[in-house]
Design an enzyme around this catalytic site. Sequence first.
Site: not given
Ligand code: OAD
Length: 251
Positions: A106, A197, A70, A104, A121
């Site tokens: 961040d 995602s 972290y 996020n 989160h």
């Molecule tokens: P992911 O890493 O699962 O997904 C990121 C998404 O962003 C993907 O669908 C990519 O296609 C998309 N992506 C990539 N570059 C991009 C861009 N420039 N513009 C727009 N989209 C883009 O991240 P999250 O869905 O945020 O939770 O993950 C959800 C949670 O999974 C996180 O908050 C974390 C993790 O488990 C915890 O830590 C509890």
Amino acid sequence: MTGIEVPSAVIEVARSARSVAVLTGAGVSAESGVPTFRDAQTGLWSNFDPADLASPEGWARDSDLVWGWYQWRAQLVRRSEPNAGHLALTEWQQRVHLDIATQNVDDLHERAGSTVIAHVHGSLFDPRCSECGLHSQPEPDPFDERSDRVPPPSCPDCGGEMRPGAVWFGEPLPETEWTAAVEAVESADLVLVVGTSGVVFPFAGLPAMARSTGATVVEINPVETEISDMADFRWRTTAATGLPALVDSLR
Ligand code: OAD
């Protein structure tokens, strides 16, 4: 003008929306240089098993490794800047009622000048004592690039171990933040889902909730996701390209 073509249907719903909810995930920060979670090449978890790092069990097993991870992420975010997508949301928020709820950890939305109603989160910058729960911001550790282990600091009050302020797998979401996210979705007529995602629940259930309350759902993501089916409009673009183009087109 950005010169990017915005789908006319998206402009239309955005123009007529009186209340907008924007749900963001790691993709909104990708163009700031913060790797997403599930990117096969650059994902933060490509070298580690996330279960070792983001779970109460992982913490019990090796808190130095988890705290070090972290700290590394916090340092990476401190060195990153908000991108054009974050900034466009700030501009839009000055014009309409627009709630941002993010997964996020961040602070790039805030550093772009946006108000975030929910960090569902948690946050990289809000550690708390694992024993008494006191929130306290220790000085950032002088990070040693050669070592991924950093012992967590002690609570200034009870001496317990400080833990990261992020929500771990298996933990409940912070209630106030979750309620705020749900209320934002329920009161929105447009829900924009950017850069997630859609695999982590309950957040991934919000687009379906939006549909059931009659909102129009627009997805901004370069690829198809688990929640694309929930979207009325799927716009295959990136956050830093699509969001400024959209906000510009509403002038
Ligand atoms: P992911 O890493 O699962 O997904 C990121 C998404 O962003 C993907 O669908 C990519 O296609 C998309 N992506 C990539 N570059 C991009 C861009 N420039 N513009 C727009 N989209 C883009 O991240 P999250 O869905 O945020 O939770 O993950 C959800 C949670 O999974 C996180 O908050 C974390 C993790 O488990 C915890 O830590 C509890």
